[in-house]
Design an enzyme around this catalytic site. Structure first.
Site, PDB file in Angstrom:
ATOM      1  N   GLY A   9      -4.103   7.434 -16.707  1.00  0.00           N
ATOM      2  CA  GLY A   9      -2.875   6.964 -16.060  1.00  0.00           C
ATOM      3  C   GLY A   9      -2.699   5.475 -16.262  1.00  0.00           C
ATOM      4  O   GLY A   9      -3.553   4.687 -15.854  1.00  0.00           O
ATOM      5  N   GLY A  11       0.010   3.676 -15.142  1.00  0.00           N
ATOM      6  CA  GLY A  11       1.076   3.167 -14.262  1.00  0.00           C
ATOM      7  C   GLY A  11       0.563   2.000 -13.434  1.00  0.00           C
ATOM      8  O   GLY A  11      -0.422   1.349 -13.793  1.00  0.00           O
ATOM      9  N   LYS A 104      -2.908   9.710  -3.883  1.00  0.00           N
ATOM     10  CA  LYS A 104      -2.858   9.920  -2.432  1.00  0.00           C
ATOM     11  C   LYS A 104      -1.874  11.037  -2.131  1.00  0.00           C
ATOM     12  O   LYS A 104      -0.668  10.804  -2.059  1.00  0.00           O
ATOM     13  CB  LYS A 104      -2.456   8.613  -1.739  1.00  0.00           C
ATOM     14  N   GLY A 135      -7.674   3.057   0.193  1.00  0.00           N
ATOM     15  CA  GLY A 135      -7.649   1.901   1.084  1.00  0.00           C
ATOM     16  C   GLY A 135      -6.383   1.096   0.871  1.00  0.00           C
ATOM     17  O   GLY A 135      -5.568   1.424   0.012  1.00  0.00           O
ATOM     18  N   LYS A 190      -0.955   9.045   5.396  1.00  0.00           N
ATOM     19  CA  LYS A 190      -0.336   7.749   5.736  1.00  0.00           C
ATOM     20  C   LYS A 190       0.994   7.576   5.007  1.00  0.00           C
ATOM     21  O   LYS A 190       1.903   6.909   5.500  1.00  0.00           O
ATOM     22  CB  LYS A 190      -1.302   6.588   5.478  1.00  0.00           C
ATOM     23  N   ASN A 255       6.741   4.222  -0.093  1.00  0.00           N
ATOM     24  CA  ASN A 255       7.007   5.281   0.882  1.00  0.00           C
ATOM     25  C   ASN A 255       7.857   4.746   2.033  1.00  0.00           C
ATOM     26  O   ASN A 255       8.807   5.387   2.470  1.00  0.00           O
ATOM     27  CB  ASN A 255       5.687   5.867   1.396  1.00  0.00           C
TER      28      ASN A 255
END
Ligand SMILES: NC(=O)C1=CN([C@@H]2O[C@H](COP(=O)(O)OP(=O)(O)OC[C@H]3O[C@@H](n4cnc5c(N)ncnc54)[C@H](O)[C@@H]3O)[C@@H](O)[C@H]2O)C=CC1
Ligand SMILES: O=C(CO)COP(=O)(O)O
Length: 324
Positions: A9, A11, A104, A135, A190, A255
């Site tokens: 990845g 990104g 996540k 984290g 989260k 988010n």
């Protein structure tokens, strides 16, 4: 043969992890999907963070053969792309090499089931030790060389030692523990709470409502963590309350920005917001485990079942408050 860390990845977060390792003098390889990404990384540019300055040039490849000489493999693609990454590792990786999960979210097949990423990885890669790396860590700050503290969790002390050593003298300070499931769950949850907090702010409900969502969201994370057998301390650590605080602080979090736009009635940004993709699987996991997840369920109702956001808020507020 020189063994090097390989990052699947290229990104934002893949580049950030790579930059931390490269700055300590290590050679790192990135495995990516497109030639344009290979070219951009070689020129020291991250396509998802075009404003990032001071990114070191990075060696990337389209060829999974680079996995054969991996000392450790970081999986840093969105959750939906993790199964394909696991297949690639199973085919080209060397047994015994640690696989470090950095996404996540919750794994799901067509919305029919819900599985922790740790469990999906263990099933797909029985010959590899699995760790979770999570984290409070915005990629752009790590890429800029600013300090961050993360957690690596694995049941293998040798793997934890390896990860800690790899980041020694970098801008990422690695704490360790032995609860990969709890850490994976906290990182997934989260994101959904950050969307909810963003919605509250976007709707103009005020700082009190935002604090209530963060705190009651943390209670949801703790309840589901208990149900999956996670360690309570995980939730009060960097990967729990630490990452929740970061992601609910403002629109720096994708988010939170997604929730803010939703609450304000604006078009949502087209950047990755993993919480929007994972909330259905989390709500399903809550039902399977018989755990009450009102905030998660409210966001699921709005994003996946056509409920109006105002009605979702009214329904949340109409719930009879219980003991804390
Ligand atoms: N950006 C951040 O600050 C942090 C992100 N994360 C997590 O890391 C994961 C990746 O996020 P970012 O790197 O930020 O996302 P991004 O959107 O910046 O980059 C994602 C990368 O994955 C590639 N990709 C997308 N779909 C793919 C597929 N099907 N197969 C192979 N490659 C694919 C994209 O081409 C891109 O290079 C997410 O789960 C995120 O929650 C974790 C910590 C910090
Ligand atoms: O997980 C992150 C920081 O720890 C990144 O959060 P966002 O994906 O919401 O930007």
């Amino acid at each position: 043969m020189t063994m090097t860390p390989v990052i699947i990845g290229g990104g934002s977060w893949g580049c950030a992890i790579a930059s931390a390792l490269i700055r300590t003098g290590q050679h790192v390889e990135l495995l990516v999907r497109r030639q344009a990404t290979v070219d951009a990384l070689a020129a020291g540019q991250c396509m998802q963070l075009p404003d990032a300055a001071q990114m070191p040039p990075m060696a990337a490849s389209l060829a999974p053969a680079c996995l054969q000489t991996a000392s450790m493999i970081f999986v840093v693609v969105p959750v939906a792309a993790n199964p394909a990454a696991f297949d690639t590792i199973a085919t080209h990786g060397t047994a015994g090499v640690p696989v470090i999960l950095c996404a996540k979210g919750i794994s799901s097949h067509n919305g029919q089931d819900a599985q922790l990423l740790t469990h999906a990885a263990q099933q797909a890669l029985p010959d590899h030790p699995i760790a979770v790396f999570s984290g409070p860590s915005f990629a752009d700050e790590v890429l800029a060389g600013l300090p961050a503290a993360l957690v690596a969790a694995s049941t293998s002390p040798a793997v934890l030692e390896m990860i800690q050593t790899a980041f020694q003298h970098s801008n990422i300070r690695v704490y360790t523990h032995n609860d990969p499931d709890g850490l994976a769950l906290a990182g997934a949850m989260k994101n959904v709470v950050a969307i909810a907090a963003g919605c509250a702010v976007g709707l103009g409900l005020g700082d009190n409502a935002k604090a209530a969502i963060i705190t009651r969201g943390l209670a949801e994370i703790a309840r589901l963590n208990h149900a999956i057998g996670g360690d309570a301390e995980t939730i009060f650590g960097l990967g729990g309350v630490g990452d929740l605080a970061l992601s609910c602080a403002g629109p720096h979090s994708r988010n939170m920005a997604f929730g803010l736009a939703l609450g304000a009635g604006d078009a949502v940004p087209d950047k990755l917001a993993e919480g929007s993709r994972t909330v259905a699987a989390l709500a399903l996991m809550g039902r399977h485990k018989k755990v009450d997840l009102p905030i998660t369920n409210a966001i699921d109702m709005v994003l996946n079942h056509g409920q109006n956001l105002d009605d979702a808020v009214k329904a949340l507020l109409a719930r009879r408050p219980g003991t804390e």
